[in-house]
Design a protein around this motif. Structure first.
Motif, PDB file in Angstrom:
ATOM      1  N   MET A 194       9.402 -12.034  -0.971  1.00 48.75           N
ATOM      2  CA  MET A 194       8.351 -11.095  -0.620  1.00 48.75           C
ATOM      3  C   MET A 194       8.859 -10.137   0.447  1.00 48.75           C
ATOM      4  O   MET A 194       9.586 -10.539   1.357  1.00 48.75           O
ATOM      5  N   LEU A 195       8.473  -8.867   0.310  1.00 48.73           N
ATOM      6  CA  LEU A 195       8.773  -7.850   1.318  1.00 48.73           C
ATOM      7  C   LEU A 195       7.450  -7.283   1.802  1.00 48.73           C
ATOM      8  O   LEU A 195       6.583  -6.949   0.992  1.00 48.73           O
ATOM      9  N   ILE A 196       7.297  -7.171   3.124  1.00 51.13           N
ATOM     10  CA  ILE A 196       6.027  -6.736   3.711  1.00 51.13           C
ATOM     11  C   ILE A 196       6.302  -5.561   4.641  1.00 51.13           C
ATOM     12  O   ILE A 196       7.215  -5.608   5.469  1.00 51.13           O
ATOM     13  N   THR A 197       5.498  -4.511   4.511  1.00 44.72           N
ATOM     14  CA  THR A 197       5.623  -3.371   5.416  1.00 44.72           C
ATOM     15  C   THR A 197       4.248  -2.921   5.867  1.00 44.72           C
ATOM     16  O   THR A 197       3.216  -3.324   5.298  1.00 44.72           O
ATOM     17  N   VAL A 198       4.223  -2.089   6.892  1.00 43.50           N
ATOM     18  CA  VAL A 198       2.962  -1.579   7.430  1.00 43.50           C
ATOM     19  C   VAL A 198       3.098  -0.088   7.666  1.00 43.50           C
ATOM     20  O   VAL A 198       4.114   0.393   8.186  1.00 43.50           O
ATOM     21  N   SER A 199       2.095   0.642   7.236  1.00 42.42           N
ATOM     22  CA  SER A 199       1.971   2.072   7.511  1.00 42.42           C
ATOM     23  C   SER A 199       0.486   2.298   7.755  1.00 42.42           C
ATOM     24  O   SER A 199      -0.289   2.489   6.828  1.00 42.42           O
ATOM     25  N   LYS A 200       0.108   2.174   9.009  1.00 41.50           N
ATOM     26  CA  LYS A 200      -1.295   2.112   9.418  1.00 41.50           C
ATOM     27  C   LYS A 200      -2.144   3.195   8.743  1.00 41.50           C
ATOM     28  O   LYS A 200      -1.728   4.364   8.723  1.00 41.50           O
ATOM     29  N   PRO A 201      -3.275   2.807   8.127  1.00 44.18           N
ATOM     30  CA  PRO A 201      -3.970   1.518   8.152  1.00 44.18           C
ATOM     31  C   PRO A 201      -3.629   0.602   6.974  1.00 44.18           C
ATOM     32  O   PRO A 201      -4.411  -0.303   6.667  1.00 44.18           O
ATOM     33  N   TYR A 202      -2.477   0.817   6.335  1.00 46.38           N
ATOM     34  CA  TYR A 202      -2.153   0.041   5.142  1.00 46.38           C
ATOM     35  C   TYR A 202      -1.059  -0.992   5.409  1.00 46.38           C
ATOM     36  O   TYR A 202      -0.128  -0.754   6.175  1.00 46.38           O
ATOM     37  N   ILE A 203      -1.211  -2.125   4.758  1.00 41.88           N
ATOM     38  CA  ILE A 203      -0.157  -3.137   4.683  1.00 41.88           C
ATOM     39  C   ILE A 203       0.188  -3.285   3.207  1.00 41.88           C
ATOM     40  O   ILE A 203      -0.708  -3.417   2.357  1.00 41.88           O
ATOM     41  N   ILE A 204       1.472  -3.252   2.910  1.00 45.32           N
ATOM     42  CA  ILE A 204       1.930  -3.321   1.515  1.00 45.32           C
ATOM     43  C   ILE A 204       2.898  -4.483   1.378  1.00 45.32           C
ATOM     44  O   ILE A 204       3.788  -4.669   2.210  1.00 45.32           O
TER      45      ILE A 204
END
Length: 370
Positions: free
Chosen positions: A283-293
Protein backbone atom coordinates in the motif's frame (compact mmCIF):
# COMPACT_ATOMS: atom_id res chain seq x y z
CA UNK A 1 5.97 -22.88 32.49
CA UNK A 2 6.89 -20.26 35.12
CA UNK A 3 8.15 -18.01 32.34
CA UNK A 4 4.79 -18.23 30.53
CA UNK A 5 2.84 -17.58 33.73
CA UNK A 6 4.95 -14.48 34.37
CA UNK A 7 4.38 -13.26 30.81
CA UNK A 8 0.62 -13.84 31.11
CA UNK A 9 0.46 -11.78 34.27
CA UNK A 10 2.62 -9.09 32.67
CA UNK A 11 0.25 -8.83 29.66
CA UNK A 12 -2.78 -8.69 31.98
CA UNK A 13 -1.26 -5.89 34.03
CA UNK A 14 -0.18 -3.97 30.91
CA UNK A 15 -3.73 -4.11 29.53
CA UNK A 16 -5.03 -2.75 32.82
CA UNK A 17 -2.46 0.07 32.78
CA UNK A 18 -3.36 1.08 29.22
CA UNK A 19 -7.14 0.68 29.55
CA UNK A 20 -7.34 -2.19 27.06
CA UNK A 21 -9.41 -5.38 27.14
CA UNK A 22 -7.66 -8.75 27.35
CA UNK A 23 -10.27 -10.76 25.45
CA UNK A 24 -8.37 -14.06 25.24
CA UNK A 25 -5.35 -15.27 27.16
CA UNK A 26 -3.39 -18.49 27.39
CA UNK A 27 0.21 -19.41 28.13
CA UNK A 28 1.38 -18.35 24.67
CA UNK A 29 -1.53 -16.54 22.96
CA UNK A 30 -3.17 -13.19 23.69
CA UNK A 31 -5.92 -11.18 21.98
CA UNK A 32 -6.12 -7.59 23.20
CA UNK A 33 -8.77 -5.05 22.16
CA UNK A 34 -8.54 -1.27 22.30
CA UNK A 35 -12.12 0.10 22.33
CA UNK A 36 -15.27 0.26 20.20
CA UNK A 37 -14.26 3.55 18.57
CA UNK A 38 -10.67 2.62 17.64
CA UNK A 39 -11.40 -0.96 16.58
CA UNK A 40 -7.81 -2.26 16.78
CA UNK A 41 -7.15 -5.73 18.18
CA UNK A 42 -3.63 -6.98 18.86
CA UNK A 43 -2.91 -10.69 18.46
CA UNK A 44 0.31 -11.84 20.12
CA UNK A 45 1.73 -15.36 20.00
CA UNK A 46 4.86 -16.53 21.82
CA UNK A 47 6.74 -19.49 20.41
CA UNK A 48 9.36 -21.22 22.56
CA UNK A 49 11.56 -19.98 23.90
CA UNK A 50 11.36 -16.26 23.11
CA UNK A 51 10.10 -16.01 19.55
CA UNK A 52 7.46 -13.27 19.32
CA UNK A 53 4.82 -13.13 16.58
CA UNK A 54 2.12 -10.46 16.35
CA UNK A 55 -0.37 -8.84 14.00
CA UNK A 56 -3.39 -6.51 14.16
CA UNK A 57 -7.04 -6.79 13.19
CA UNK A 58 -9.11 -3.69 12.47
CA UNK A 59 -12.77 -4.52 13.08
CA UNK A 60 -15.36 -2.23 14.63
CA UNK A 61 -18.73 -2.90 16.24
CA UNK A 62 -22.10 -1.20 15.86
CA UNK A 63 -21.88 0.21 19.39
CA UNK A 64 -20.04 3.16 17.84
CA UNK A 65 -20.37 2.87 14.04
CA UNK A 66 -23.94 2.37 12.88
CA UNK A 67 -24.78 0.88 9.51
CA UNK A 68 -22.35 -0.89 7.18
CA UNK A 69 -18.93 -0.39 8.82
CA UNK A 70 -16.77 -1.06 5.74
CA UNK A 71 -15.84 2.60 5.58
CA UNK A 72 -14.55 2.61 9.17
CA UNK A 73 -12.47 -0.52 8.55
CA UNK A 74 -10.82 0.94 5.46
CA UNK A 75 -10.24 4.44 6.84
CA UNK A 76 -9.03 3.41 10.31
CA UNK A 77 -6.69 0.72 8.95
CA UNK A 78 -4.97 3.32 6.75
CA UNK A 79 -4.66 5.73 9.68
CA UNK A 80 -3.23 3.08 12.00
CA UNK A 81 -0.82 1.38 9.56
CA UNK A 82 0.63 4.71 8.41
CA UNK A 83 1.28 5.60 12.06
CA UNK A 84 3.01 2.24 12.62
CA UNK A 85 5.24 2.86 9.62
CA UNK A 86 6.38 6.23 10.94
CA UNK A 87 6.54 5.31 14.63
CA UNK A 88 9.71 4.61 16.54
CA UNK A 89 9.08 0.87 16.20
CA UNK A 90 9.52 0.98 12.39
CA UNK A 91 6.87 -1.51 11.28
CA UNK A 92 6.05 -1.89 7.59
CA UNK A 93 2.82 -3.86 7.14
CA UNK A 94 0.62 -5.49 4.52
CA UNK A 95 -3.13 -4.79 4.60
CA UNK A 96 -5.70 -7.41 3.62
CA UNK A 97 -9.47 -7.00 3.36
CA UNK A 98 -11.69 -9.44 5.24
CA UNK A 99 -14.52 -9.89 2.75
CA UNK A 100 -18.09 -10.28 4.00
CA UNK A 101 -19.15 -13.89 3.45
CA UNK A 102 -22.46 -12.87 1.88
CA UNK A 103 -22.69 -9.15 1.08
CA UNK A 104 -20.78 -8.07 -2.03
CA UNK A 105 -18.34 -5.16 -1.70
CA UNK A 106 -18.63 -5.06 2.10
CA UNK A 107 -15.37 -5.09 4.03
CA UNK A 108 -15.88 -7.00 7.28
CA UNK A 109 -12.53 -5.89 8.67
CA UNK A 110 -8.85 -5.71 7.77
CA UNK A 111 -5.76 -7.63 8.75
CA UNK A 112 -2.68 -5.48 9.33
CA UNK A 113 0.25 -7.89 9.04
CA UNK A 114 3.72 -6.60 10.01
CA UNK A 115 6.27 -7.77 7.43
CA UNK A 116 9.37 -5.74 8.26
CA UNK A 117 9.98 -5.57 12.02
CA UNK A 118 13.75 -5.14 12.55
CA UNK A 119 13.35 -3.77 16.10
CA UNK A 120 11.77 -7.07 17.19
CA UNK A 121 14.66 -9.29 16.12
CA UNK A 122 17.19 -10.82 18.50
CA UNK A 123 14.99 -11.39 21.58
CA UNK A 124 16.99 -13.73 23.81
CA UNK A 125 15.54 -13.53 27.33
CA UNK A 126 12.34 -12.92 29.26
CA UNK A 127 13.09 -9.30 30.08
CA UNK A 128 13.55 -8.44 26.39
CA UNK A 129 10.33 -10.30 25.59
CA UNK A 130 8.41 -8.26 28.16
CA UNK A 131 9.81 -5.00 26.80
CA UNK A 132 8.85 -5.84 23.22
CA UNK A 133 5.32 -6.86 24.18
CA UNK A 134 4.93 -3.60 26.07
CA UNK A 135 6.30 -1.70 23.06
CA UNK A 136 3.51 -3.15 20.91
CA UNK A 137 0.78 -2.24 23.38
CA UNK A 138 2.25 1.21 24.06
CA UNK A 139 2.35 2.13 20.38
CA UNK A 140 -1.34 1.21 19.99
CA UNK A 141 -2.20 3.34 23.03
CA UNK A 142 -0.18 6.28 21.68
CA UNK A 143 -1.91 6.01 18.30
CA UNK A 144 -5.33 5.91 19.94
CA UNK A 145 -4.63 9.05 21.94
CA UNK A 146 -3.12 10.97 19.03
CA UNK A 147 -5.74 9.96 16.48
CA UNK A 148 -8.76 10.99 18.53
CA UNK A 149 -7.04 14.23 19.45
CA UNK A 150 -7.22 15.18 15.76
CA UNK A 151 -10.71 13.88 14.91
CA UNK A 152 -12.62 14.58 18.14
CA UNK A 153 -13.37 12.87 21.43
CA UNK A 154 -15.23 9.54 21.05
CA UNK A 155 -16.47 9.29 24.66
CA UNK A 156 -20.14 8.50 25.38
CA UNK A 157 -20.91 12.04 26.49
CA UNK A 158 -19.51 13.60 23.29
CA UNK A 159 -21.24 10.99 21.13
CA UNK A 160 -24.59 11.69 22.78
CA UNK A 161 -24.23 15.36 21.91
CA UNK A 162 -23.35 14.38 18.34
CA UNK A 163 -26.19 11.89 17.99
CA UNK A 164 -25.83 8.47 16.41
CA UNK A 165 -22.75 8.03 14.26
CA UNK A 166 -24.75 6.84 11.27
CA UNK A 167 -23.10 6.22 7.95
CA UNK A 168 -24.29 8.23 4.99
CA UNK A 169 -24.28 6.74 1.49
CA UNK A 170 -23.86 9.82 -0.66
CA UNK A 171 -21.07 9.62 -3.24
CA UNK A 172 -18.75 12.61 -3.34
CA UNK A 173 -19.22 14.07 -6.82
CA UNK A 174 -15.66 15.41 -6.93
CA UNK A 175 -14.04 12.11 -5.90
CA UNK A 176 -16.32 10.00 -8.12
CA UNK A 177 -15.62 12.19 -11.17
CA UNK A 178 -11.89 12.02 -10.52
CA UNK A 179 -11.76 8.23 -10.26
CA UNK A 180 -14.07 7.61 -13.23
CA UNK A 181 -12.02 9.96 -15.39
CA UNK A 182 -8.87 7.92 -14.68
CA UNK A 183 -10.15 4.37 -14.24
CA UNK A 184 -13.60 4.31 -15.78
CA UNK A 185 -16.70 3.14 -13.93
CA UNK A 186 -15.84 0.56 -11.29
CA UNK A 187 -17.91 -2.58 -10.83
CA UNK A 188 -16.79 -2.95 -7.20
CA UNK A 189 -16.71 -0.01 -4.81
CA UNK A 190 -17.69 1.12 -1.34
CA UNK A 191 -18.47 4.73 -0.49
CA UNK A 192 -20.07 6.97 2.09
CA UNK A 193 -19.52 9.50 4.85
CA UNK A 194 -19.42 9.81 8.65
CA UNK A 195 -19.58 12.54 11.28
CA UNK A 196 -16.86 11.06 13.54
CA UNK A 197 -14.30 10.82 12.13
CA UNK A 198 -15.66 13.35 9.66
CA UNK A 199 -15.02 12.29 6.05
CA UNK A 200 -16.35 11.46 2.60
CA UNK A 201 -14.71 8.48 0.98
CA UNK A 202 -14.73 6.12 -1.98
CA UNK A 203 -12.93 2.78 -2.02
CA UNK A 204 -12.60 1.53 -5.61
CA UNK A 205 -12.09 -2.15 -4.84
CA UNK A 206 -11.59 -3.14 -8.46
CA UNK A 207 -8.67 -0.74 -9.00
CA UNK A 208 -7.46 -0.75 -5.36
CA UNK A 209 -7.74 3.01 -4.95
CA UNK A 210 -9.08 4.84 -1.89
CA UNK A 211 -9.74 8.56 -1.73
CA UNK A 212 -10.75 10.18 1.57
CA UNK A 213 -11.83 13.82 1.83
CA UNK A 214 -11.30 15.03 5.39
CA UNK A 215 -9.57 18.09 6.78
CA UNK A 216 -9.04 16.43 10.18
CA UNK A 217 -7.60 13.18 8.81
CA UNK A 218 -5.36 15.04 6.37
CA UNK A 219 -3.97 17.11 9.24
CA UNK A 220 -3.37 13.91 11.20
CA UNK A 221 -1.33 12.36 8.34
CA UNK A 222 0.65 15.58 7.89
CA UNK A 223 1.40 15.64 11.63
CA UNK A 224 2.78 12.10 11.79
CA UNK A 225 4.96 12.74 8.72
CA UNK A 226 6.37 15.92 10.29
CA UNK A 227 6.98 14.03 13.52
CA UNK A 228 10.08 12.29 12.12
CA UNK A 229 12.74 12.68 9.46
CA UNK A 230 11.29 10.53 6.71
CA UNK A 231 12.75 8.90 4.83
CA UNK A 232 16.43 8.90 5.73
CA UNK A 233 17.55 8.16 2.16
CA UNK A 234 15.97 8.03 -1.29
CA UNK A 235 17.94 6.39 -4.10
CA UNK A 236 16.83 6.87 -7.70
CA UNK A 237 16.45 3.45 -9.28
CA UNK A 238 15.64 2.23 -12.77
CA UNK A 239 11.86 1.99 -12.36
CA UNK A 240 11.32 4.18 -9.32
CA UNK A 241 12.71 5.16 -5.93
CA UNK A 242 14.39 2.99 -3.32
CA UNK A 243 13.29 4.14 0.15
CA UNK A 244 15.73 3.43 2.99
CA UNK A 245 14.45 4.31 6.45
CA UNK A 246 16.77 2.90 9.11
CA UNK A 247 16.41 -0.87 8.59
CA UNK A 248 13.10 -0.62 6.69
CA UNK A 249 13.34 -0.88 2.90
CA UNK A 250 10.50 -0.01 0.51
CA UNK A 251 10.11 0.77 -3.18
CA UNK A 252 7.91 3.35 -4.93
CA UNK A 253 7.39 2.63 -8.61
CA UNK A 254 7.41 5.62 -10.97
CA UNK A 255 4.02 4.52 -12.33
CA UNK A 256 2.52 4.74 -8.85
CA UNK A 257 3.91 8.23 -8.33
CA UNK A 258 2.47 9.28 -11.67
CA UNK A 259 -0.86 7.74 -10.65
CA UNK A 260 -0.91 9.90 -7.53
CA UNK A 261 -0.17 12.98 -9.63
CA UNK A 262 -3.05 12.26 -11.99
CA UNK A 263 -5.53 11.72 -9.17
CA UNK A 264 -4.49 14.93 -7.39
CA UNK A 265 -4.75 16.89 -10.65
CA UNK A 266 -8.28 15.69 -11.29
CA UNK A 267 -9.31 16.45 -7.70
CA UNK A 268 -7.92 19.99 -7.91
CA UNK A 269 -6.27 21.09 -11.13
CA UNK A 270 -4.57 24.04 -9.44
CA UNK A 271 -2.93 22.05 -6.67
CA UNK A 272 0.84 21.96 -6.38
CA UNK A 273 2.10 18.47 -7.11
CA UNK A 274 4.39 18.12 -4.13
CA UNK A 275 3.23 15.34 -1.86
CA UNK A 276 4.86 12.88 0.55
CA UNK A 277 4.35 9.15 0.06
CA UNK A 278 4.22 6.66 2.94
CA UNK A 279 5.16 3.21 1.56
CA UNK A 280 3.96 0.01 3.19
CA UNK A 281 4.39 -3.54 1.86
CA UNK A 282 1.33 -3.52 -0.42
CA UNK A 283 0.00 0.00 0.00
CA UNK A 284 1.11 3.55 -0.78
CA UNK A 285 -0.47 6.46 1.11
CA UNK A 286 -0.21 10.17 0.35
CA UNK A 287 -1.87 13.36 1.52
CA UNK A 288 -2.80 16.50 -0.38
CA UNK A 289 -5.04 18.41 2.00
CA UNK A 290 -7.99 17.85 2.32
CA UNK A 291 -7.50 14.53 0.51
CA UNK A 292 -5.81 11.30 1.53
CA UNK A 293 -5.15 8.83 -1.28
CA UNK A 294 -4.14 5.19 -0.93
CA UNK A 295 -3.08 2.87 -3.74
CA UNK A 296 -2.95 -0.88 -3.28
CA UNK A 297 0.42 -1.47 -4.97
CA UNK A 298 3.32 -3.79 -4.14
CA UNK A 299 6.01 -1.66 -2.51
CA UNK A 300 7.74 -3.79 0.10
CA UNK A 301 11.07 -5.46 0.77
CA UNK A 302 10.71 -7.91 -2.13
CA UNK A 303 10.18 -5.10 -4.65
CA UNK A 304 13.06 -3.18 -3.06
CA UNK A 305 15.42 -6.13 -3.54
CA UNK A 306 14.39 -6.60 -7.19
CA UNK A 307 15.03 -2.93 -7.95
CA UNK A 308 18.31 -2.95 -6.03
CA UNK A 309 19.60 -5.75 -8.29
CA UNK A 310 18.78 -3.65 -11.35
CA UNK A 311 20.69 -0.74 -9.80
CA UNK A 312 23.61 -3.07 -9.04
CA UNK A 313 23.71 -4.23 -12.67
CA UNK A 314 23.61 -0.62 -13.92
CA UNK A 315 26.32 0.36 -11.44
CA UNK A 316 28.63 -2.45 -12.63
CA UNK A 317 28.07 -1.57 -16.29
CA UNK A 318 28.72 2.14 -15.65
CA UNK A 319 31.84 1.38 -13.61
CA UNK A 320 33.20 -0.83 -16.37
CA UNK A 321 32.80 1.97 -18.90
CA UNK A 322 33.63 5.03 -16.76
CA UNK A 323 36.27 3.56 -14.46
CA UNK A 324 37.95 0.75 -16.39
CA UNK A 325 40.79 -1.23 -14.77
CA UNK A 326 44.03 -0.25 -16.58
CA UNK A 327 45.49 -3.08 -18.65
CA UNK A 328 49.23 -3.82 -18.27
CA UNK A 329 51.73 -6.53 -19.08
CA UNK A 330 55.06 -7.38 -17.41
CA UNK A 331 58.18 -6.38 -19.27
CA UNK A 332 60.24 -9.31 -20.55
CA UNK A 333 63.40 -7.98 -18.91
CA UNK A 334 62.55 -6.38 -15.57
CA UNK A 335 65.14 -4.14 -13.95
CA UNK A 336 65.94 -5.78 -10.57
CA UNK A 337 66.41 -2.46 -8.81
CA UNK A 338 63.10 -1.06 -10.10
CA UNK A 339 61.34 -4.30 -9.10
CA UNK A 340 62.66 -4.17 -5.54
CA UNK A 341 61.74 -0.48 -5.27
CA UNK A 342 58.20 -1.31 -6.41
CA UNK A 343 57.83 -4.06 -3.80
CA UNK A 344 59.27 -1.77 -1.12
CA UNK A 345 56.75 0.99 -2.01
CA UNK A 346 53.83 -1.45 -1.90
CA UNK A 347 54.85 -2.78 1.48
CA UNK A 348 55.25 0.71 2.90
CA UNK A 349 51.63 1.43 2.01
CA UNK A 350 50.43 -1.51 4.09
CA UNK A 351 49.38 -0.18 7.55
CA UNK A 352 50.30 -3.52 9.13
CA UNK A 353 53.94 -3.31 7.99
CA UNK A 354 56.09 -1.40 10.50
CA UNK A 355 59.33 -1.01 8.50
CA UNK A 356 60.87 -2.06 5.18
CA UNK A 357 64.52 -2.23 4.15
CA UNK A 358 66.57 -3.92 1.47
CA UNK A 359 68.37 -6.94 2.96
CA UNK A 360 71.34 -6.81 0.52
CA UNK A 361 72.72 -4.92 -2.48
CA UNK A 362 71.16 -5.56 -5.88
CA UNK A 363 72.12 -8.90 -7.52
CA UNK A 364 73.74 -10.14 -4.29
CA UNK A 365 72.37 -13.34 -2.85
CA UNK A 366 70.00 -12.93 0.12
CA UNK A 367 68.77 -16.55 0.43
CA UNK A 368 65.30 -15.70 -0.97
CA UNK A 369 64.41 -12.94 1.48
CA UNK A 370 63.20 -10.78 -1.43
Amino acid sequence: MNNKINISEFVRQSCSDLNMELERSSDDFFKINTDNASGVSVIIEIKDPYKLSFYFVLRTYDVFYHGDRSDAHVVLSLMFSSFLRLSGLHISSSLFDIAHPVVKDEVWGRYIMPEQTPSFLGISNEEQLRLKIRDILDIVAVWRQMFWKFVGCPCNSCMQNLGYNYRGYEESTVILKSLEELYGESSHKNYGNRLKPKYNYIYDIENEVTVIESKELAEYIIAIIKGKKFPENIIKGINGELIIDNDIHNFIHSNSKKEFEEIIKTLDDGRKLTFPIIPLENMLITVSKPYIIALGRLSGKHEFNLERELVRKRHNEESEILFPIPAFSWADNTCPEQFESLIKSLLERDPNVKSVRKPAPINQGDKGRD
